[in-house]
Structures are given as structure tokens and as C-alpha cells.
Write a protein that holds these residues in place. Structure first.
Motif, PDB file in Angstrom:
ATOM      1  N   MET A   5      40.699  45.799  43.083  1.00  0.00           N
ATOM      2  CA  MET A   5      41.737  46.143  44.057  1.00  0.00           C
ATOM      3  C   MET A   5      42.891  46.878  43.382  1.00  0.00           C
ATOM      4  O   MET A   5      43.409  47.865  43.915  1.00  0.00           O
ATOM      5  CB  MET A   5      42.248  44.874  44.763  1.00  0.00           C
ATOM      6  CG  MET A   5      41.154  44.036  45.409  1.00  0.00           C
ATOM      7  SD  MET A   5      40.094  44.967  46.530  1.00  0.00           S
ATOM      8  CE  MET A   5      41.201  45.221  47.882  1.00  0.00           C
ATOM      9  N   ARG A   6      43.293  46.418  42.206  1.00  0.00           N
ATOM     10  CA  ARG A   6      44.380  47.092  41.485  1.00  0.00           C
ATOM     11  C   ARG A   6      43.983  48.528  41.129  1.00  0.00           C
ATOM     12  O   ARG A   6      44.750  49.467  41.319  1.00  0.00           O
ATOM     13  CB  ARG A   6      44.746  46.333  40.196  1.00  0.00           C
ATOM     14  CG  ARG A   6      45.290  44.939  40.412  1.00  0.00           C
ATOM     15  CD  ARG A   6      46.054  44.420  39.203  1.00  0.00           C
ATOM     16  NE  ARG A   6      45.301  44.423  37.959  1.00  0.00           N
ATOM     17  CZ  ARG A   6      44.463  43.468  37.556  1.00  0.00           C
ATOM     18  NH1 ARG A   6      44.253  42.415  38.345  1.00  0.00           N
ATOM     19  NH2 ARG A   6      43.849  43.539  36.381  1.00  0.00           N
TER      20      ARG A   6
ATOM     21  N   ILE B 107      49.914  45.857  45.581  1.00  0.00           N
ATOM     22  CA  ILE B 107      48.571  45.430  45.159  1.00  0.00           C
ATOM     23  C   ILE B 107      48.378  45.726  43.673  1.00  0.00           C
ATOM     24  O   ILE B 107      47.871  44.888  42.920  1.00  0.00           O
ATOM     25  CB  ILE B 107      47.489  46.155  45.994  1.00  0.00           C
ATOM     26  CG1 ILE B 107      47.481  45.616  47.434  1.00  0.00           C
ATOM     27  CG2 ILE B 107      46.098  45.990  45.364  1.00  0.00           C
ATOM     28  CD1 ILE B 107      46.620  46.422  48.385  1.00  0.00           C
TER      29      ILE B 107
ATOM     30  N   ASN C  57      46.796  42.778  52.888  1.00  0.00           N
ATOM     31  CA  ASN C  57      47.395  41.527  52.402  1.00  0.00           C
ATOM     32  C   ASN C  57      46.869  40.296  53.125  1.00  0.00           C
ATOM     33  O   ASN C  57      47.457  39.227  53.044  1.00  0.00           O
ATOM     34  CB  ASN C  57      48.924  41.599  52.553  1.00  0.00           C
ATOM     35  CG  ASN C  57      49.499  42.775  51.803  1.00  0.00           C
ATOM     36  OD1 ASN C  57      49.264  42.927  50.610  1.00  0.00           O
ATOM     37  ND2 ASN C  57      50.233  43.636  52.504  1.00  0.00           N
TER      38      ASN C  57
ATOM     39  N   LYS D 118      36.783  41.190  50.358  1.00  0.00           N
ATOM     40  CA  LYS D 118      36.999  42.132  49.255  1.00  0.00           C
ATOM     41  C   LYS D 118      36.484  43.547  49.553  1.00  0.00           C
ATOM     42  O   LYS D 118      37.224  44.518  49.395  1.00  0.00           O
ATOM     43  CB  LYS D 118      36.382  41.593  47.965  1.00  0.00           C
ATOM     44  CG  LYS D 118      36.650  42.480  46.753  1.00  0.00           C
ATOM     45  CD  LYS D 118      36.046  41.885  45.481  1.00  0.00           C
ATOM     46  CE  LYS D 118      36.298  42.778  44.284  1.00  0.00           C
ATOM     47  NZ  LYS D 118      35.700  42.239  43.053  1.00  0.00           N
TER      48      LYS D 118
ATOM     49  N   ASP E  83      47.914  41.941  42.660  1.00  0.00           N
ATOM     50  CA  ASP E  83      46.570  41.458  43.023  1.00  0.00           C
ATOM     51  C   ASP E  83      45.817  41.016  41.776  1.00  0.00           C
ATOM     52  O   ASP E  83      45.797  41.720  40.762  1.00  0.00           O
ATOM     53  CB  ASP E  83      45.790  42.549  43.759  1.00  0.00           C
ATOM     54  CG  ASP E  83      44.675  41.977  44.622  1.00  0.00           C
ATOM     55  OD1 ASP E  83      43.759  41.343  44.059  1.00  0.00           O
ATOM     56  OD2 ASP E  83      44.714  42.167  45.846  1.00  0.00           O
TER      57      ASP E  83
END
Length: 381
Positions: free
Chosen positions: A332-333, A323, A277, A298, A327
Motif C-alpha cells: 500500500m505504501r 498511507i 482508510n 487489500k 500504512d
């Protein structure tokens, strides 16, 4: 002053500013290297981070008019960390490769080269110079090998007798015709340990690397990590040292020489969950001075998710669900969805089903399905 005297004085000056090795070679073309690079290009083995023009990479005269010689330098970096923290359940840790311990080596090597530039400019009127570190056109390892810094090992690293392969490289093209040094004889012998243990088989032959499969490269990419590599990177969040740590020539090489390269254990082996986070501002403030930050947060965050899945860290699941929900970045998801399925636990199934109902991105939906399959496989087992 004659060139021989100048060269000897330069060697002494370089040592006084913290250069651990210095060597010299001609500015003649790297013809054998050119053929190898063309073959690498044909095979699709390049990373894409390097200079694409092979002529510029192998012909110094294209980079500096009247180029006569190249000065190669090396700075040793540590192979061991003092007071290294250990990860544990609920407080798992990732690891940055040794080349990203301490301050960004690009800065450190460039500073030495700039000092040498100033020194030469004071000694030689109208001197011409062009310096580079890593991101320049020339291939650092090829220059270092020809300049006698070390030999090119089967692991594609320059190996020095003094410091093993734990050295940063830089070079300077000049119009001064310095006397070239003699290359060092290759001492790898019959050893193939680096090829044998490469996690992904990226070392396809002695001295030949398929960068597209190299963990060090993969940890720097920003897209989804291909499935076949997710189990391979373990808790590496930047780079890979496996082919160096197994090398017999690195045994006993501590290299605690430069304070600027000594790692902060909490940065070199950071806790994984706080990374998830972290804002851009926090990331830059914490990691901005290390070379492993050059691609931004990232890739580091994606790799941290994969590392938590590697550990099957249950305490991370609420963060991963968050996330997956909030997100803005699909990678990321999606990676979080896959990791939730890999980790499992009482929250996993509902979280994945809920994500499936609201998710619009096709690639993320694909990763959610992967997570659900992993979860079912785990339940059956």
C-alpha cells in the motif's frame, strides 16, 4: 417412478426454485479438456486459484464413486444497473464487475443446489450426490457446455441464447443415470471482438486465456500490480467485463430476474477515497456479502489507489501521503508513492522525498523512485 419421469420433474422443480437453465450430461471423462488444461499448465496460463490436480478436474468418477451423470444449472445475473451513480472530480468512483453485483453468487447457486439435493434424496433412496460452485474441482464451463447450457465462447465464457454470457454456473455429480442433453452449436462465427478489445491481450486465442494477464485475475492479486497493467485496469477495483460487454450475443440482455443479484449502486460503484482508510470491520460490514470481497480489503484498496492515479485525482493526494506515512503494508505504501508521482501537484515532490528518507523497505523505495520519475516526466511535459 422411472428416470425419465424423475428428470422431467426435476426440470420443473429447478425452475420453481429460481434456476434459469438446467442441463444434463454423462459423468464420462473430459478428455479434450484434460489436454487443454495440461497445455495451459505448461504455458503458465493458469491463475493458481483453480484445483491443481488435472485428473480431478476432468474425471468425475474420482470425485464420486458410481458417478453416472452431472446436472448443470445456470442463474442469470444483471448486465445493467439502474440509477448508476456517476463519478466526478473530487468524488471518483470505482467499479465492481457484474459478477459481483448483489449477493455472493456462490451462496445463491449453492442454495439452489442444496434444495435440489434434498429433493433428490426424498425421491431416490441411497442417491449419491456431490455439488460444487466455482471453487470445486470440475470446470464449470466444460460441464455446462457438454450439458447444453450454452456454448463456450471465444471470450472463454459460456454463452446462452437466453441470457448471453451473464450466467452463474454450478453442477452436481450423481449416481442417477439421467439422459444427457445435446450440446448447443457454437454461434461465435467469425466475430473476434472480445479478442480485439481485451485490455491486456489476455485472450491469446479464441477460447484460450492467459489468466496471468487477465484484468479480472490481476484485480484479485495482493502483491504489487506489474507496471504494464497499472494503466490498463482504469477504475476497475474488482473483475473485468470488457470481453462480455462487447459481445454481440449480450446485446439487449438485461437479466433483471433475481432481486438478490440486483446491485446496490453505492456498493457496485463505490466512491474510491473512502475505501482507502476503511478498517477490516467496516469493509466486511459494507462489502462482505458480495463475491468481490473474498480476497479481503487489500486488493480492493490497492486497486482504488491505482484508479485514483488513473483519474489524476488531486484531492486524493493527502490521503495517499497519509498511507505512505502510516500504512503498515508495504504494497500500500509503495503503490501510494507511485500514485502520488502519477497524479503530481504541489504536495507530491516533498512528500516523496520525505518518504524516501524514512522508508526501509526496498520494494517501497523502488516505487518511490518510480513516482519521482513520473513526477519529473510530468514536469518536463
Amino acid at each position: 417412478m422411472n428416470i425419465e419421469q424423475l428428470q422431467q420433474q426435476l426440470i420443473e422443480y429447478a425452475s420453481s426454485i429460481g434456476v434459469d437453465k438446467i442441463g444434463f450430461t454423462t459423468a464420462s471423462p473430459f478428455n479434450e479438456l484434460k489436454n487443454r488444461l495440461k497445455r495451459q499448465q505448461e504455458l503458465g496460463y493458469q491463475s493458481g486459484f483453480e484445483e491443481s490436480d488435472i485428473d480431478k478436474r476432468t474425471e468425475p468418477i474420482r470425485l464420486l464413486d458410481n458417478a453416472e451423470s452431472i446436472i448443470a444449472i445456470a442463474l442469470a445475473y444483471p448486465s445493467k444497473m439502474e440509477d448508476a451513480p456517476s463519478g466526478k472530480k473530487g468524488a471518483r468512483r470505482g467499479i465492481f464487475a457484474r459478477a459481483s453485483w448483489g449477493i455472493d453468487y456462490h451462496v445463491a447457486v449453492r442454495e439452489r443446489l442444496q434444495l435440489i439435493e434434498v429433493w433428490l434424496q426424498e425421491k431416490v433412496p441411497n442417491v449419491q450426490l456431490k455439488s460444487m460452485v466455482d471453487t470445486g474441482e470440475l470446470v464449470d464451463r466444460a460441464v455446462a457446455e457438454r450439458a447444453g447450457i450454452g456454448w463456450s465462447g471465444k471470450n472463454c465464457s459460456i454463452i446462452t441464447p437466453e441470457f448471453g454470457s451473464y450466467v452463474y454456473l454450478g453442477e452436481m455429480i450423481t449416481n442417477i443415470p439421467f439422459a444427457p442433453d445435446t450440446p448447443i452449436e457454437n454461434e461465435c462465427g467469425d466475430c473476434t471482438l472480445c479478442l480485439d478489445v481485451c485490455p491486456t491481450g489476455a485472450l491469446v486465442n479464441p477460447g484460450q486465456l492467459n489468466a496471468q494477464r487477465c484484468v479480472a485475475f490481476l484485480t484479485q492479486t495482493k502483491d504489487y500490480l506489474p507496471d504494464e497493467f497499472r494503466a490498463k485496469i482504469g477504475n476497475r477495483i474488482y473483475g473485468c467485463d470488457t470481453c462480455q460487454t462487447v459481445c454481440p450475443k449480450n446485446k439487449g440482455k438485461m437479466n433483471w430476474i433475481h432481486d438478490e443479484f440486483k446491485p446496490d449502486p453505492e456498493i457496485a460503484k463505490p466512491l474510491l477515497q473512502p475505501l482507502l482508510n476503511m478498517s477490516n470491520k467496516e469493509f466486511k460490514a459494507t462489502f462482505g456479502y458480495v463475491s468481490g470481497s473474498w480476497r479481503g480489503k487489500k486488493p480492493i484498496q490497492r486497486n482504488a489507489i491505482i484508479a485514483l492515479a488513473h483519474f489524476k485525482e488531486q484531492s486524493a493526494v493527502p490521503d495517499l501521503i497519509d498511507i505512505m506515512k502510516k500504512d503498515e503494508r508495504p504494497v500500500m505504501r509503495g503503490t501510494a508513492a507511485w500514485a502520488i508521482g502519477k497524479i503530481g501537484g504541489p504536495l507530491a515532490e516533498d512528500a516523496l522525498l520525505n518518504a524516501l528518507e524514512r522508508e526501509k523497505d526496498e520494494a517501497v523505495i523502488h516505487e518511490i523512485h518510480k513516482g519521482m520519475r513520473l513526477l519529473k516526466a510530468e514536469t518536463k511535459a
